[in-house]
Enzyme design. Sequence first.
Site, mmCIF file in Angstrom:
data_model
loop_
_atom_site.group_PDB
_atom_site.id
_atom_site.type_symbol
_atom_site.label_atom_id
_atom_site.label_comp_id
_atom_site.label_asym_id
_atom_site.label_seq_id
_atom_site.Cartn_x
_atom_site.Cartn_y
_atom_site.Cartn_z
ATOM 1 N N ALA A 43 9.717 0.302 5.105
ATOM 2 C CA ALA A 43 9.497 1.119 4.028
ATOM 3 C C ALA A 43 8.364 1.953 3.944
ATOM 4 O O ALA A 43 7.997 2.833 3.165
ATOM 5 C CB ALA A 43 9.780 0.337 2.592
ATOM 6 N N GLY A 44 7.529 1.447 4.719
ATOM 7 C CA GLY A 44 6.014 2.376 4.871
ATOM 8 C C GLY A 44 5.170 1.882 3.850
ATOM 9 O O GLY A 44 4.117 2.376 3.702
ATOM 10 N N LEU A 45 5.406 0.484 3.186
ATOM 11 C CA LEU A 45 4.575 -0.161 2.177
ATOM 12 C C LEU A 45 3.757 -1.040 2.747
ATOM 13 O O LEU A 45 3.046 -1.694 2.046
ATOM 14 C CB LEU A 45 5.487 -0.812 1.212
ATOM 15 C CG LEU A 45 6.314 0.395 0.402
ATOM 16 C CD1 LEU A 45 7.519 -0.224 -0.405
ATOM 17 C CD2 LEU A 45 5.539 1.105 -0.494
ATOM 18 N N GLY A 46 3.644 -1.346 4.003
ATOM 19 C CA GLY A 46 2.962 -2.349 4.591
ATOM 20 C C GLY A 46 3.083 -3.705 4.208
ATOM 21 O O GLY A 46 1.963 -4.641 4.388
ATOM 22 N N GLY A 47 4.137 -4.028 4.064
ATOM 23 C CA GLY A 47 4.372 -5.470 3.204
ATOM 24 C C GLY A 47 3.967 -6.542 4.417
ATOM 25 O O GLY A 47 3.296 -7.544 4.035
ATOM 26 N N GLY A 48 4.564 -6.599 5.672
ATOM 27 C CA GLY A 48 3.990 -7.491 6.579
ATOM 28 C C GLY A 48 2.813 -7.338 6.995
ATOM 29 O O GLY A 48 2.218 -8.538 7.305
ATOM 30 N N SER A 49 2.014 -6.309 6.968
ATOM 31 C CA SER A 49 0.808 -6.108 7.370
ATOM 32 C C SER A 49 -0.127 -6.958 6.322
ATOM 33 O O SER A 49 -1.174 -7.616 6.518
ATOM 34 C CB SER A 49 0.167 -4.725 7.485
ATOM 35 O OG SER A 49 0.829 -4.138 8.668
ATOM 36 N N ASP A 102 -2.795 -1.410 10.038
ATOM 37 C CA ASP A 102 -3.194 -1.417 8.794
ATOM 38 C C ASP A 102 -3.487 -2.688 8.098
ATOM 39 O O ASP A 102 -4.141 -2.975 7.023
ATOM 40 C CB ASP A 102 -2.410 -0.604 7.834
ATOM 41 C CG ASP A 102 -0.930 -1.057 8.108
ATOM 42 O OD1 ASP A 102 -0.693 -2.131 8.496
ATOM 43 O OD2 ASP A 102 0.036 -0.403 7.477
ATOM 44 N N LYS A 162 0.824 -1.279 -0.002
ATOM 45 C CA LYS A 162 0.122 0.307 -0.008
ATOM 46 C C LYS A 162 0.790 1.180 0.012
ATOM 47 O O LYS A 162 1.995 1.236 0.374
ATOM 48 C CB LYS A 162 -0.814 -0.024 1.255
ATOM 49 C CG LYS A 162 -0.433 0.218 2.361
ATOM 50 C CD LYS A 162 0.038 1.549 2.985
ATOM 51 C CE LYS A 162 0.734 1.228 4.314
ATOM 52 N NZ LYS A 162 1.599 2.348 4.915
ATOM 53 N N PRO A 172 9.703 -4.094 -0.065
ATOM 54 C CA PRO A 172 10.989 -4.071 0.981
ATOM 55 C C PRO A 172 10.355 -3.632 2.449
ATOM 56 O O PRO A 172 9.044 -3.049 2.577
ATOM 57 C CB PRO A 172 11.607 -2.623 0.533
ATOM 58 C CG PRO A 172 10.827 -2.216 -0.650
ATOM 59 C CD PRO A 172 9.978 -3.154 -1.093
#
Length: 328
Positions: free
Chosen positions: A135-141, A174, A48, A132
């Site tokens: 990074a603030g991209l919410g990958g783990g969420s 998120d 995201k 990555p």
Amino acid sequence: MGKPVPRIREAVSPRPGPRVHRVRDAAATAAAKSPHTPAPLHVTTCAKVNLSLEIIRRREDGYHEIETIFQSIDLADAIEIELTSDARIEIECTDASIPTDERNLCHRAIVAMRPVAGASLGARMRIEKRIPSGAGLGGGSGNAAGILLAVCRGLRLDVAPEKLARIGATLGSDVPFFLHGGTMLGRGRGELLTPMEPLKQGVFVVVKPDVSIPTPWAYAQPTFGLTSHRPRLNLRAANSVLARFPRSALPFRNALEAAVVPAFPAVARLLEELLSEQPCFASMTGSGSAVYAIFTHEDRAVEVARRFAQRGLFASVAKPTRQAIEIR
Ligand code: C5P
């Protein structure tokens, strides 16, 4: 993956005493019914970006009340998951910097599903990371949301969406967004969602500097401006802007930039460089460190991304999506 697993059937307690509601052990029941190891599920989980992020106030529980517009994009991780009934959780991950033990959000997602799926729920997961971290991209969420949905799909559990969102919110603010994806307004700590006009156009270039930023650090900085003195987001006006984008400019900002940009010159530089490419919009996402720019034409986005990638930075071209999770 591949080896059959021992099946555990939860015994029905014959003990007398007060009637207690027992959770049907769906994981054990599914294993008992099927003579074979269940086929693995292939889960794709999107990243995201935050098109807007305003911080309203600090809360007593340590979180911040925010108002944010989430947008899922097709930069995605791929997870292969095999559900088991041996209560074991095994994770392999292509990114060596991500822990594969109890700290991994996919591990925590399986544990969080046991009250609905049964105590014997286990899983073997292989995570192919393209998003990555830090990074603030919410990958783990997104990964966690994908696992919640995969458990429901794999065990044919009919869990109410509100209940799944509540479970998701215990894993991260998120995670509830990722159960839906698309363009969503997030309030509260980000978990109270309202669908917005979907962003139909625009090609994103996402760039990450060689630094990762922990979210708690960014929110702990006193340097960002609280938004309480500003009018809160007008949903109708924001929807109208989104519907007309890119003909109308996005009047949004990320309030966390005020904390991150002065402390991380690399983020500041990348933002400036992206802006000099004259995109329709550019911003940091979440608490950083990734920044993104939106272009109208894909070939232009590809050209810009290529230049960043040539310098050894993470750079990716992505399009907005209507959903964040796909399961095959
Ligand atoms: O919910 P999540 O695990 O993503 O949050 C990580 C950290 O980010 C929290 O522990 C908190 O320090 C900060 N945070 C916050 N306000 C939010 C979301 C996150 O202060 N709305």
